[in-house]
Scaffold this motif. Structure first.
Motif, PDB file in Angstrom:
ATOM      1  N   MET A 134       0.957  -1.178   0.012  1.00  0.00           N
ATOM      2  CA  MET A 134       0.018  -0.013  -0.057  1.00  0.00           C
ATOM      3  C   MET A 134       0.981   1.168  -0.118  1.00  0.00           C
ATOM      4  O   MET A 134       0.636   2.267  -0.690  1.00  0.00           O
ATOM      5  CB  MET A 134      -1.059  -0.122   1.198  1.00  0.00           C
ATOM      6  CG  MET A 134      -1.688   1.187   1.512  1.00  0.00           C
ATOM      7  SD  MET A 134      -0.985   2.766   2.291  1.00  0.00           S
ATOM      8  CE  MET A 134      -1.038   1.854   3.847  1.00  0.00           C
ATOM      9  N   VAL A 135       2.005   1.192   0.692  1.00  0.00           N
ATOM     10  CA  VAL A 135       2.903   2.150   0.789  1.00  0.00           C
ATOM     11  C   VAL A 135       3.563   2.757  -0.261  1.00  0.00           C
ATOM     12  O   VAL A 135       3.463   3.453  -0.999  1.00  0.00           O
ATOM     13  CB  VAL A 135       3.834   2.500   1.958  1.00  0.00           C
ATOM     14  CG1 VAL A 135       5.061   3.304   2.135  1.00  0.00           C
ATOM     15  CG2 VAL A 135       3.050   2.399   3.406  1.00  0.00           C
ATOM     16  N   LEU A 136       4.078   1.513  -0.973  1.00  0.00           N
ATOM     17  CA  LEU A 136       4.838   1.587  -2.094  1.00  0.00           C
ATOM     18  C   LEU A 136       4.015   2.073  -3.191  1.00  0.00           C
ATOM     19  O   LEU A 136       4.369   2.734  -4.204  1.00  0.00           O
ATOM     20  CB  LEU A 136       5.467   0.173  -2.523  1.00  0.00           C
ATOM     21  CG  LEU A 136       6.241  -0.034  -3.874  1.00  0.00           C
ATOM     22  CD1 LEU A 136       7.802   0.973  -3.686  1.00  0.00           C
ATOM     23  CD2 LEU A 136       6.911  -1.228  -3.981  1.00  0.00           C
ATOM     24  N   ASN A 137       2.780   1.570  -3.461  1.00  0.00           N
ATOM     25  CA  ASN A 137       1.931   2.041  -4.218  1.00  0.00           C
ATOM     26  C   ASN A 137       1.719   3.410  -4.569  1.00  0.00           C
ATOM     27  O   ASN A 137       1.487   4.002  -5.382  1.00  0.00           O
ATOM     28  CB  ASN A 137       0.510   1.285  -4.267  1.00  0.00           C
ATOM     29  CG  ASN A 137       0.677  -0.354  -4.728  1.00  0.00           C
ATOM     30  OD1 ASN A 137       1.655  -0.699  -5.315  1.00  0.00           O
ATOM     31  ND2 ASN A 137      -0.351  -0.981  -4.150  1.00  0.00           N
ATOM     32  N   SER A 138       1.303   3.831  -3.342  1.00  0.00           N
ATOM     33  CA  SER A 138       0.957   5.186  -3.084  1.00  0.00           C
ATOM     34  C   SER A 138       2.109   6.234  -3.303  1.00  0.00           C
ATOM     35  O   SER A 138       1.914   7.329  -3.786  1.00  0.00           O
ATOM     36  CB  SER A 138       0.546   5.330  -1.457  1.00  0.00           C
ATOM     37  OG  SER A 138      -0.363   4.590  -1.101  1.00  0.00           O
ATOM     38  N   ILE A 139       3.405   6.068  -2.924  1.00  0.00           N
ATOM     39  CA  ILE A 139       4.506   6.824  -3.228  1.00  0.00           C
ATOM     40  C   ILE A 139       4.944   6.866  -4.757  1.00  0.00           C
ATOM     41  O   ILE A 139       5.302   7.813  -5.077  1.00  0.00           O
ATOM     42  CB  ILE A 139       5.569   6.526  -2.194  1.00  0.00           C
ATOM     43  CG1 ILE A 139       6.309   5.317  -2.545  1.00  0.00           C
ATOM     44  CG2 ILE A 139       5.416   6.712  -0.704  1.00  0.00           C
ATOM     45  CD1 ILE A 139       7.549   4.884  -1.839  1.00  0.00           C
ATOM     46  N   VAL A 140       4.639   5.806  -5.399  1.00  0.00           N
ATOM     47  CA  VAL A 140       5.089   5.554  -6.765  1.00  0.00           C
ATOM     48  C   VAL A 140       3.829   6.407  -7.397  1.00  0.00           C
ATOM     49  O   VAL A 140       4.232   7.265  -8.389  1.00  0.00           O
ATOM     50  CB  VAL A 140       5.164   4.134  -7.118  1.00  0.00           C
ATOM     51  CG1 VAL A 140       5.186   4.041  -8.765  1.00  0.00           C
ATOM     52  CG2 VAL A 140       6.376   3.496  -6.599  1.00  0.00           C
TER      53      VAL A 140
END
Length: 730
Positions: free
Chosen positions: A491-497
């Motif tokens: 969730m964090v990786l998807n969001s920052i990308v």
């Protein structure tokens, strides 16, 4: 207690390999047999209902109640025909695992007659008692209402119990009565939607036919296997999942002979068994092997869409736990169950793919496609660089705190490994002058992009010490803990990308207006800036070395070893802003998750502290004193026979035992007082710091003399199953 140890060892040594009933036919004939998949829906639903459901799966559109009734009826008929008697909304509360409440299809009508019932309303939504699930203050304990809602993007499946009956499991989200998110799946789905939208806007710069971008994930799962009898003879393993005491055996992993070695028959039978169960559930498990540490293994699936992959990983762990008991094993998912040898991770292999069949992180032999690849690669690097502390927070847990930076685990410093070839590509882009491109000129030759494919073709090297490594056509986030739900870091990786790709598209649009549509020139100009701003996070060397810690500090990279300190990143305004802008989480939901993570950390350290005190005083110290009494009698007898010189070694051991016992008793008492002090502190953040520092610091101080006593006390008297028995009995 020593008798229990030897009884457990005898039982473990006498185990026979359990015979596995192998399904008839090829894997392709039973793969997905226990899931309500596309083939089942096509056969059992009307064309209209099938179209509505598949459209909802692809685009996220809502399913109306009439269609839901038809789907529910088909699901019930299918499930009952396969022996299911109950159904449940299978969801993932903020406990790290899954949850379920089983309701029977069986019901009574107004005439008192029995019938089987499963309406669309039951499929779409359930209301479990939600009061006991973590909420981080979003709801009071007396407020029980919470709702689970069907997630049609993840197929329903049947889980069977030992009695042979099954339960239809409907993957679902979990929200509070007031609509706040109380689970791991909901924000993951929202982050995937945000990433799809942002990545598609960038992908259409290169191919206008792209309509959707999906994130994919392959989660490699590491784990340990311990014989069930030995597990039950270790209270620390039973209650915390790790051994708080245990002297290193003479042979650990130093010979590296376990890695990829021949799999022991009992272990292989277990692997075969759980893989069959997984395949029937549509989990595409493909790889099995011995890992580096003794008794450590790994399972790996084929890549899937991220939401489905996260569901499958949680389900995989549950299947492994159940099947392991059948084979008289216990499976350990703790990140560091044994000191001095490798811990276990969950390597999250993440990439982006279009609905046109293109891997956006896959190198190409064509210059135009290479520019697209480099664009997405550099944007991921920029996203990780700018949000490294948030990414670090996403894998911060009590278990992973034991693992990070120790015995083959990546360090707590977030860095990116690209490989020397990719570094050369980025250096060429950064250092090459931007040239004016006139109409009719070959932009790729002019910008030097025509040389990229030949450099990229063999870019498949890996760096095991890197927490976030590019491995040829994907990024491998190696720092995720083995017990974690991958939904959180993903969730964090998807969001920052997604956030970074939005910024890129905005900059691109503004630059294109100014530069009158010279696309390649504009893209390279933007990428040059990103590379310069982000290159300090790129590191190709040994992440385990002390030199890297010093170098990282010079570069200004964070090295946050403490879980409470790492979790504070969630509360930074810039990170809260990302989640709110993308509609992934509200500020209130972020604060709630922060509190839940802190509380979970405190509780786990508290449990380990109590275990250490109990085992140290009631098992180790008492055994040491009893053994010491035997030695005193021996020394006295030797002296009575005037064998004073012969008595000296015995007296020396007696004195050392006394010193160790005194040290243990003193430290346990001090740790108990520190725990009482911490428990009296109302501020959650301060209490977590006290547990992470004042209390946890006692763990090794107590462990050291306990492990020394293990070497002094007669093996026949030692109460705890030893490492050599836990790690080497198959």
């Amino acid at each position: 207690m020593a008798r229990l140890r030897f009884k457990a060892v005898d039982e473990a040594q006498s185990r026979q390999t359990i015979k596995v009933d192998i399904p008839a036919g090829k894997v392709t004939e039973y793969y997905g047999a226990n899931i309500f998949n596309d083939d089942v829906m096509r056969a059992m639903l009307s064309p209209e209902a099938y179209l509505k459901v598949t459209t909802a799966i692809k685009s996220g559109e809502k399913i109306d109640r009439e269609i839901a009734d038809e789907v529910a009826s088909a699901m019930k008929s299918w499930a009952v025909s396969k022996g299911a008697t109950h159904y449940t909304h299978w969801f993932q509360p903020l406990t790290g695992g899954s949850a379920e409440k089983h309701d029977a299809f069986f019901d009574i009508n107004i005439d008192g007659k029995a019938l089987e019932k499963f309406k669309g309303s039951s499929l779409v939504q359930q209301e479990p008692d939600a009061s006991s699930f973590p909420s981080g203050g979003i709801r009071a304990t007396f407020e029980a209402r919470g709702y689970t809602a069907w997630d049609p993007t993840s197929p329903a499946f049947i889980i069977y119990n030992e009695a042979g009956t099954g339960t239809l499991c409907v993957p679902s989200i979990f929200v509070s009565y007031t609509g706040e998110l109380l689970d791991s799946k909901s924000p993951l789905l929202k982050s995937l939607h945000a990433l799809d939208k942002a990545a598609t806007e960038v992908a259409i710069i290169f191919d206008r036919h792209v309509e959707k971008v999906s994130a994919t994930l392959g989660a490699e799962q590491e784990y340990f296997l311990v014989d069930k009898a030995l597990f039950n003879a270790r209270p620390d393993l039973m209650m915390s999942g790790r051994t708080v005491f245990g002297h290193a055996p003479a042979k650990g992993q130093q010979l590296e002979d376990h890695y990829f070695g021949s799999i022991a028959p009992r272990v292989n039978a277990f692997m075969v068994d759980f893989e069959f169960e997984c395949l029937k559930l549509g989990i595409p498990i493909r790889t099995r092997h011995n890992e580096v540490a003794p008794a450590q293994f790994e399972a790996a699936p084929t890549f899937e869409e991220v939401n489905l992959a996260c569901d499958h990983n949680i389900l995989l762990m549950d299947v492994m736990r159940k099947v392991s008991k059948k084979h008289n094993f216990e499976v350990l998912f703790h990140e560091k169950p044994f000191a001095g040898i490798n811990g276990s991770g969950k390597h999250n292999n993440w990439s982006l793919g279009t609905d046109t069949g293109v891997n956006l992180l896959g190198p190409s032999t064509k210059p135009k496609e290479s520019l697209r690849f480099v664009t997405f690669l550099v944007n991921v690097i920029k996203a990780v660089h700018d949000n490294a502390d948030l990414l670090r927070a996403s894998i911060a847990t009590a278990g992973n705190e034991h693992r990070l930076g120790a015995n083959e685990a990546p360090p707590a410093i977030v860095s990116i490994f690209l490989g020397t070839q990719m570094i050369k590509v980025l250096e060429d882009i950064e250092n090459k002058d931007i040239v004016s491109i006139e109409k009719g000129e070959n932009a790729y030759i002019k910008l030097g992009l025509n040389r990229i494919p030949s450099i990229l073709l063999d870019n498949t090297d890996r760096n095991r010490t890197s927490p976030f490594a590019f491995t040829g056509n994907k990024f491998e986030y190696r720092a995720v803990g083995s017990s974690a739900n991958s939904a959180q870091p993903m969730m964090v990786l998807n969001s920052i990308v997604a956030n970074q790709l939005i910024k890129f598209r905005e900059t691109y649009d503004a630059e294109m207006t100014e530069h009158e549509g010279k696309k390649e020139e504009v893209i390279v100009k933007i990428l040059k800036g990103y590379i310069k701003e982000s290159k300090k996070i790129l590191f190709e060397g040994n992440g385990y070395s002390e030199e890297w810690k010093e170098e990282a500090a010079k570069r200004g990279l964070s090295n946050v070893g403490s879980t409470p300190e790492a979790l504070k990143a969630y509360l930074r305004p810039e990170f809260i802003g990302i989640f709110e802008k993308l509609g992934v989480l509200t500020e209130r939901e972020i604060h709630a998750r922060y509190e839940i993570e802190l509380e979970n950390y405190i509780k786990k350290i508290q449990i380990e502290s109590r275990l250490i005190g109990d085992l140290a005083m009631n098992h180790v110290v008492s055994t040491a004193i009893n053994y010491q009494a035997k030695l005193v009698q021996t020394a006295k007898s030797l002296k009575d026979m005037e064998l004073h010189q012969e008595a000296e070694p015995v007296v020396h051991i007696i004195k050392e035992i006394s010193a160790r016992v005194s040290e243990i008793s003193k430290k346990v008492e001090e740790m108990t007082e520190a725990r009482k002090h911490a428990n009296a502190v109302e501020d959650l953040e301060q209490r977590a710091k006290l547990y992470g520092n004042d209390i946890k610091n006692f763990f090794e101080e107590i462990r050291y003399p306990v492990d020394k006593l293990e070497l002094l006390i007669d093996d026949e008297d030692w109460p705890l199953v030893k490492y050599r028995e836990l790690l080497y009995i198959r």
